[in-house]
Design an enzyme around this catalytic site. Structure first.
Site, short mmCIF file in Angstrom:
data_model
loop_
_atom_site.label_atom_id
_atom_site.label_comp_id
_atom_site.label_asym_id
_atom_site.label_seq_id
_atom_site.Cartn_x
_atom_site.Cartn_y
_atom_site.Cartn_z
N HIS A 73 -6.83 -8.07 5.44
CA HIS A 73 -7.78 -7.01 5.68
C HIS A 73 -8.86 -6.67 4.26
O HIS A 73 -9.85 -6.22 4.55
CB HIS A 73 -7.03 -5.33 5.77
CG HIS A 73 -6.62 -4.88 4.40
ND1 HIS A 73 -5.55 -5.29 3.99
CD2 HIS A 73 -7.13 -4.06 3.60
CE1 HIS A 73 -5.40 -4.44 2.67
NE2 HIS A 73 -6.13 -3.84 2.63
N ARG A 74 -8.50 -7.47 3.31
CA ARG A 74 -9.37 -7.10 2.17
C ARG A 74 -10.66 -7.79 2.13
O ARG A 74 -10.76 -8.98 2.94
CB ARG A 74 -8.66 -7.64 0.79
CG ARG A 74 -7.45 -6.87 0.25
CD ARG A 74 -6.82 -7.21 -0.93
NE ARG A 74 -5.92 -6.37 -1.44
CZ ARG A 74 -6.32 -5.17 -2.22
NH1 ARG A 74 -7.35 -5.04 -2.76
NH2 ARG A 74 -5.14 -4.51 -2.52
#
Length: 365
Positions: free
Chosen positions: A207-208
């Site tokens: 998700h980063r």
């Protein structure tokens, strides 16, 4: 003491659950109110955590999420400041390294409200990561810094922070894992529903922004997962942002065909799937720690991590972000040589230490 806790993202809900439980045990000495910024605005990334972890219902929900970094942080500061002006908290409590953390700290420091930062002192030493900027600024705005490890304390001292402000307390995420582990075992039905066997699948999260917002890097990681899926079952609970990017890049159909894609999971579901995985591949800081606490090898899909002690002990490995390296790391069996320790992040009583010190420091204030 009137204490205001500000949270907005999944890892913060997990951390706040343990500390709020410890705060409640000291009622009426401490009165806690909670502001939820809405940074994680999906129901499965927010509401389910409050329900199953029995976190007190937020007193304020701001609904600020899904915006650019600047817009999100700016709107949060404005809304949080207005609440502080009315509530006049004696202290605020912030967690980790999100936009929510920085916005609350900036609002508080301008109003001369002391800040306590849980999970202080972590450093990846990569200023291109928004999280690194958020955590460094928050540390230097805070009056009380709770570090999970001695490394965090060393970082703060090196940056000139007064040792009087630093409390090495252990990790509140360890508190949560130890507290909820037995409840998570009740989720055994997930194996049957997903047609999984224990220690026979890879659990991944991604998700980063440095991974998802750079198209070339994102595709390279995905191709590595696709290659590995020919030899290993890969289970992937999707963050809403990541799902949107998959669809925008026209990769969702291929991913759903080769990988087991899941909606966002509640904390207990996620704990269960982590505990039974063969290996975990993630870019999440919190998941790295949970993997260690559950004694599951972790592969970190990043160029660096703030949890350096996990690398030093061999519980975690950084994976070069190429499809070939990801394939090799996910399909090579080399986990059996790990000798697990259980004391890197404390004994599950970090929350109690935090509350005790908040009371002591509030009296000094």
């Amino acid at each position: 003491m009137n204490l205001t806790t500000i949270i907005g993202a999944r890892p913060q809900f997990i951390k706040a659950a343990s500390v709020s439980r410890a705060l409640k045990s000291r009622s009426p000495e401490i009165k806690e109110s909670i502001i939820h910024t809405g940074q994680h605005y999906d129901k499965e990334m927010s509401d389910v955590f409050f329900e199953e972890m029995k976190i007190p219902k937020p007193d304020h929900f701001l609904g600020i999420g899904g915006l650019s970094q600047g817009s999100m942080t700016g709107r949060m500061i404005e809304s949080i400041e207005s609440i502080f002006l009315k509530a006049k908290p004696d202290w605020i409590l912030v967690y980790g390294d999100t936009n929510t953390t920085l916005a609350a700290s900036l609002a508080a420091v301008k109003l001369h409200i002391p800040i306590a930062h849980v999970e202080a002192g972590l450093r990846s030493f990569n200023k291109k990561m928004p999280e690194e900027v958020n955590r460094v600024l928050t540390d230097h705005l805070s009056s009380l810094l709770f570090t999970p490890t001695s490394k965090g304390k060393e970082n703060l001292l090196r940056e000139g922070v007064s040792p009087k402000k630093i409390i090495e307390c252990g990790d509140v995420m360890a508190d949560s894992v130890f507290f909820y582990a037995k409840q998570a075992e009740e989720k055994i039905h997930l194996l049957k529903e997903l047609d999984l066997s224990p220690r026979n699948y890879v659990l991944t999260t991604l998700h980063r922004q440095e991974n998802t917002d750079q198209s070339d890097r994102f595709r390279e990681i995905l191709e590595g997962l696709f290659l590995a899926s020919k030899e290993r079952r890969i289970v992937w609970p999707l963050h809403p942002r990541t799902e949107k990017i998959l669809k925008n890049e026209n990769l969702y159909e291929k991913a759903s065909r080769l990988l087991t894609l899941l909606p966002p999971l509640g904390y207990l579901d996620m704990l269960f799937l982590q505990k039974n995985a063969l290996v975990i591949a993630t870019d999440s800081g919190g998941v790295q720690k949970e993997a260690y606490l559950l004694k599951v090898p972790c592969l970190t899909l990043r160029e660096e991590t703030e949890w350096v002690e996990l690398l030093e002990k061999g519980y975690n490995r950084l994976v070069p972000l190429s499809r070939e390296a990801i394939f090799e790391c996910l399909t090579t069996k080399n986990e059996s040589s790990i000798e697990w320790e259980s004391s890197l992040y404390g004994d599950g009583k970090a929350s109690e230490t935090i509350v005790k010190n908040l009371i002591q420091f509030s009296k000094l204030e």
